[in-house]
Write an enzyme that holds these catalytic residues in place. Structure first.
Site, PDB file in Angstrom:
ATOM      1  N   ASP A   1       0.816  -1.224   0.000  1.00 23.51           N
ATOM      2  CA  ASP A   1       0.000   0.000   0.000  1.00 23.51           C
ATOM      3  C   ASP A   1       0.843   1.265   0.000  1.00 23.51           C
ATOM      4  O   ASP A   1       0.419   2.313   0.497  1.00 23.51           O
ATOM      5  CB  ASP A   1      -0.954   0.033   1.210  1.00 23.51           C
TER       6      ASP A   1
ATOM      7  N   HIS B   1      -3.868  -1.649  -6.737  1.00 30.43           N
ATOM      8  CA  HIS B   1      -3.160  -0.427  -7.105  1.00 30.43           C
ATOM      9  C   HIS B   1      -4.198   0.627  -7.463  1.00 30.43           C
ATOM     10  O   HIS B   1      -5.147   0.341  -8.186  1.00 30.43           O
ATOM     11  CB  HIS B   1      -2.254  -0.662  -8.316  1.00 30.43           C
TER      12      HIS B   1
END
Length: 431
Positions: A13, A41
């Protein structure tokens, strides 16, 4: 032209999608080399459009780029088709996506086993996403997995599914008291799904090596992050593959000597999803501030991310195990308006100072952060486009992180948009 690896340097992340999107217009190929739909993503276009991708490489949003799902990825056919349709419904051309014939297919029994095992683990659960990723990789290593190319031969596919379910159903029914899966139904569903992606199957390793021989740029995109690597992460609270740079060669079929640049993605603070040690985790108003201001919710799971201060120990560790040459520092803007910004420069374990990553799981779990307090800044930096545009204290913060991490910070993210990036060094021209 050599290949470039883009990897997360923390627990995932970190903002890899933004980095891939930034470089995507200058490379000819973008390759996803490991993981599955257990990570996401996020890419924000200049128009403000927001795209969340799970299996498909971020380069799909850049015209002229060929995108490859590599052999190291485990592919859930249903998720793949849903993601493709979602992109196409929004006007994205997906004809430039290929899938390695050697990638493994994630089957319904993988998901069923993953969910039931995690449920039975109770308080000892690892925090899996329940997407079947681990069980699929287990079958790959046990050499009983089903690969993408198998859908091209119905007889072979039927035999493999029947053989797999002969054992999997025993586990589901006799151990976990769940309903058995019918081989014929699983086969029929997969063959139907395969009609939507068979035309994308390719000899990816051949195409990628030919591209490099033709001086084309190849960007290798990892999912998750270094500390989630099955070998180098905070085991057992890790994923089932190798997001680290070494996994890029294995998961794409490109030789390691082709790779000359390793771009690590670092968030300006630290986050983690799921269980596992997290030395700098915050449980106070600062943690709440980072979570709210940074929008820290998992793209794939929707779970709230745990938040903490920047950890230079794991950044140094990531630099070493990946051979990181450059860093992309993301979300620097989130730290604006803080009076001071603590940075973890070491740990204490049982009262003893430790400056490097502890060797054992128990030591990591007991590690207490040693902080260096850096002055904060109040200015809004979201409009900065040159390093000199940043306030002096923000520049000092970046330079200190660079010194502690041990690699040059080439790019800095000051907002979610594609254009909200400061480039200090061109990573494509650096080597």
């Amino acid at each position: 032209m050599p290949a470039i690896v883009l990897i997360g340097a923390q627990w995932g992340d970190e903002g890899k999608g933004k980095a891939t999107d930034l470089l995507g217009g200058r490379v000819q190929w973008v390759v996803r080399y490991q993981g599955g739909n257990n990570a996401g993503h996020t890419v924000v276009l200049p128009t403000g459009e927001n795209f969340a991708l799970h299996l498909i490489p971020s380069g799909i949003l850049t015209p002229g780029v060929t995108n490859v799902i590599g052999n190291g990825v485990v592919v859930d056919p249903g998720v793949l088709l849903t993601e493709l349709k979602g992109l196409e419904d929004r006007g994205v051309d997906t004809s430039n996506l290929l899938i390695s014939a050697d990638a493994h297919l994630l089957m319904p029994y993988h998901v069923a086993i993953d969910k039931v095992v995690e449920r039975w683990a109770g308080s000892k659960k690892i925090g899996t996403t329940g997407r079947g990723i681990g069980p699929c990789y287990q079958d790959k290593i046990a050499r009983i997995g089903i690969r993408v190319a198998d859908v091209l031969d119905e007889q072979v596919l039927a035999e493999k599914i029947e053989a797999a379910l002969e054992f999997k159903n025993q586990v589901l029914v006799k151990i976990y008291n769940r309903k058995a899966l019918e081989p014929a139904e699983v086969l029929e569903n997969l063959l139907e799904q395969a009609e939507g992606f068979k035309h994308r199957i390719a000899d990816a390793r051949l195409l990628l090596n030919q591209a490099l021989e033709n001086d084309e740029a190849v960007l290798l995109e990892g999912s998750q992050g270094t500390l989630l690597d099955v070998d180098h992460g905070t085991y057992p609270f890790v994923t089932s593959s190798n997001p680290t740079a070494g996994g890029a060669a294995v998961g794409s079929g490109i030789g390691p000597t082709r790779i000359t640049t390793v771009l690590g993605i670092l968030k300006a603070y630290t986050t983690r999803v799921g269980s596992g040690p997290f030395p700098t985790e915050l449980f106070d108003e600062h943690g709440a501030y980072l979570a709210k201001t940074g929008g820290e919710v998992g793209v794939t799971t929707g779970r709230a991310r745990r938040c903490g201060w920047f950890d230079a120990v794991i950044a140094r560790y990531a630099t070493r195990v990946n051979g990181i040459t450059d860093y992309f520092l993301t979300k620097l803007d989130v730290l604006s308006s803080l009076e001071t910004v603590p940075v973890c420069v070491g740990y204490t374990v049982d009262g003893k100072r430790v400056d490097e990553m502890p060797m054992t799981q128990s030591d990591i779990a007991r590690a207490e952060p040693v902080y260096e307090e850096l002055p904060g800044w109040w200015e809004d930096i979201s409009g900065a486009r040159e390093f000199e545009d940043l306030p002096a204290k923000a520049r000092d913060y970046v330079l200190r992180l660079e010194e502690l991490a041990g690699a040059y910070v080439s790019c800095i993210g000051v907002g979610p948009g594609r254009d909200q990036t400061i480039v200090r060094r061109d990573v494509l021209a650096a080597r």
